[in-house]
Every structure is written in C-alpha cells, then in structure tokens.
Design an enzyme around this catalytic site. Structure first.
Site, PDB file in Angstrom:
ATOM      1  N   ASN A  90       0.802  -1.221   0.000  1.00 37.81           N
ATOM      2  CA  ASN A  90       0.000   0.000   0.000  1.00 37.81           C
ATOM      3  C   ASN A  90       0.838   1.276   0.000  1.00 37.81           C
ATOM      4  O   ASN A  90       0.312   2.353  -0.256  1.00 37.81           O
ATOM      5  CB  ASN A  90      -0.923  -0.005   1.228  1.00 37.81           C
ATOM      6  CG  ASN A  90      -1.749   1.252   1.324  1.00 37.81           C
ATOM      7  OD1 ASN A  90      -2.643   1.474   0.518  1.00 37.81           O
ATOM      8  ND2 ASN A  90      -1.453   2.097   2.302  1.00 37.81           N
ATOM      9  N   SER A 140      -4.531   2.307  -8.668  1.00 41.81           N
ATOM     10  CA  SER A 140      -5.307   3.554  -8.659  1.00 41.81           C
ATOM     11  C   SER A 140      -6.111   3.607  -9.945  1.00 41.81           C
ATOM     12  O   SER A 140      -5.713   3.033 -10.973  1.00 41.81           O
ATOM     13  CB  SER A 140      -4.378   4.778  -8.586  1.00 41.81           C
ATOM     14  OG  SER A 140      -5.091   5.983  -8.849  1.00 41.81           O
ATOM     15  N   TYR A 155       3.157   9.467 -11.525  1.00 45.44           N
ATOM     16  CA  TYR A 155       2.312   8.663 -10.647  1.00 45.44           C
ATOM     17  C   TYR A 155       1.415   7.741 -11.462  1.00 45.44           C
ATOM     18  O   TYR A 155       1.297   6.543 -11.170  1.00 45.44           O
ATOM     19  CB  TYR A 155       1.476   9.578  -9.755  1.00 45.44           C
ATOM     20  CG  TYR A 155       0.462   8.873  -8.894  1.00 45.44           C
ATOM     21  CD1 TYR A 155       0.821   8.323  -7.668  1.00 45.44           C
ATOM     22  CD2 TYR A 155      -0.872   8.768  -9.292  1.00 45.44           C
ATOM     23  CE1 TYR A 155      -0.112   7.676  -6.873  1.00 45.44           C
ATOM     24  CE2 TYR A 155      -1.811   8.122  -8.502  1.00 45.44           C
ATOM     25  CZ  TYR A 155      -1.433   7.582  -7.291  1.00 45.44           C
ATOM     26  OH  TYR A 155      -2.370   6.943  -6.507  1.00 45.44           O
ATOM     27  N   LYS A 159       1.387   3.645 -11.381  1.00 45.44           N
ATOM     28  CA  LYS A 159       0.223   2.843 -11.021  1.00 45.44           C
ATOM     29  C   LYS A 159      -0.205   1.923 -12.161  1.00 45.44           C
ATOM     30  O   LYS A 159      -0.708   0.822 -11.924  1.00 45.44           O
ATOM     31  CB  LYS A 159      -0.929   3.751 -10.590  1.00 45.44           C
ATOM     32  CG  LYS A 159      -0.693   4.437  -9.239  1.00 45.44           C
ATOM     33  CD  LYS A 159      -0.455   3.429  -8.121  1.00 45.44           C
ATOM     34  CE  LYS A 159      -0.355   4.083  -6.748  1.00 45.44           C
ATOM     35  NZ  LYS A 159      -0.123   3.104  -5.669  1.00 45.44           N
TER      36      LYS A 159
END
Length: 248
Positions: A90, A140, A155, A159
């Site tokens: 996580n 995500s 990012y 992901k």
C-alpha cells in the site's frame, strides 16, 4: 475472525488507507504488522488504538525505495514470526509535477515510491510465504488504461505499472500465492478533509455516478476479500463509485 492465525504486513500502514486496513485485519484476528517511512507519531497512535481494542500489531520503519532496507524489514519479520501469510503493498504517494518540469530525479521518485517498492517487497515476501499466500497491491484509477490526470504523469505511469506487475506476478506465483490489486478512486480520508479544498471535493463528487466519496471502511473490506480468496488472482478491483466508467 477471518484472519485468525494469519500474519499480515501492510506497507504504508500508519495512516489513510493502510491504517484502515490494519484496523480491519487486526479486528479479524491477524497478527498485523505495519511499515512506515517517516510517520512514527501516527504509527504509535495507531498501534495504541489497535492494542486497546484487543488487536495484535507491530510496527517497523523502513525506506521501501532502498532494497537493503526492504531486505532488513523482511528479515525482521522472519526473525519475529518465521513466515508471512499476507502482504498488502500500500505504500505510495502522489507528487504533483507538470510534465515540462519533470526531471530524472522526480521520475525516479514517482516510480520508486509507487512501483519499485511493491516489486521489491513482493520479492522478499514470496520467500516467506509457505504453501499459501496472498499479495494485494494498491493501484489507482489513474493507472487504468483509459484514465489519467494533468500534473501527475509519473504517478499514473507507476500505477499502470502496478497493474501490469500484478498480472505478471499472479502468473509467476500461481498456484500457491494469489496476487490481486485494488484501484481506488476518490477515498474519504483525513487528508481529504484537511488538505483538499471543498470545491475540489464537490467537483469530484458531482462527477461520480454514486455522488459520494469512497468510504474508507468499505474500501478496506475489498482488501480483506482479496486477502482471503483462493478463487481470484491477477484481478484488479476498481473501487471508485463508478467514476472510471465515465472515462475521465
């Protein structure tokens, strides 16, 4: 008590989604371990809360972007517990950087924090899992093939990598270890209450078919499902109130 006798590690477990997973797993009987990088006060607070409610929890500090610290983390788990049943990858963070201002350093930070850490932790966790194990990665909606957002390209790419890694690792570790991922949307966390402007939150809610933020307790239940199932692997569950079906 679905996790009685199970040993579970939640990385990035001192706050937000990770902390809620830790609360649920401890309540379900797991010997819960959290790792954090800098949030020692939050980690101590969470451990006190869980222990007060009768749960089992331990915390280790590690920079998961450095393999030697990842190796050290899992060596501590081997020493204290002997094995590991569940890994929740996580740990992660969003860095807002316009495309034209990205640098080699900023890209490494995005990829190392959100992708490399999950890959390294999975490598060491798999060697501690016995006949059965579970790995659940936090992806995500920004990693889905038809989604993205200005200012967080690194990012989003990381992901997307988590999703690809999940599917590849599921093949690599089957049939003994189930590997799945959760792709959250806009989750109602303390961070949103504290640092996100109300107008922005209202905009997200208005664009979500279910007209609400994702409830963090319900989100944690998805991780529990994937940490107990023996019929799913290589799956990515999107938890976003329907936001991603609009391809935004």
């Amino acid at each position: 008590m679905k996790l009685t006798g199970k040993i579970a590690l939640i990385t990035g477990g001192s706050s937000g989604i990770g902390a809620e997973i830790a609360r649920l797993f401890a309540a379900e009987g797991a010997q819960t371990i959290i790792s954090h990088h800098v949030s020692s006060v939050q980690a101590d607070t969470l451990m006190g809360e869980i222990r007060e409610n009768g749960g089992s929890i331990q915390c280790f500090q590690a920079d998961l972007c450095r393999e030697e610290e990842v190796s050290g983390l899992f060596e501590k788990i081997r020493r204290d517990y002997g094995h590991l049943d569940i890994l929740i990858n996580n740990a992660g963070r969003t860095f807002n950087i316009p495309f034209t201002e990205m640098t080699e350093e900023s890209l490494h930070r995005d990829l190392d924090t959100n992708l490399l850490s999950a890959m390294m932790c999975s490598k060491y966790a798999a060697s501690l899992m016995r006949e059965q194990g579970w790995i659940v990665n936090t992806a995500s909606i920004r990693g889905l093939y038809d989604a993205g957002r200005h200012g967080i390209m690194g990012y989003c790419a990381a992901k997307a990598g988590v999703i690809s890694f999940t599917k590849n690792l599921a093949l690599e570790l089957a049939p003994s270890i189930c590997v799945n991922a959760v792709a959250p949307g806009f989750v109602h966390t303390q961070y949103l209450d504290k640092d996100v402007p109300e107008k922005l939150k209202e905009s997200w809610i208005s664009q979500t078919p279910l007209k609400k933020l994702v409830d963090i307790k319900e989100l944690a239940e998805t991780y529990l499902l994937l940490a107990t199932t023996r019929t799913m692997t290589g799956t990515v569950i999107t938890v976003d109130g329907g936001y991603s079906i609009l391809n935004r």
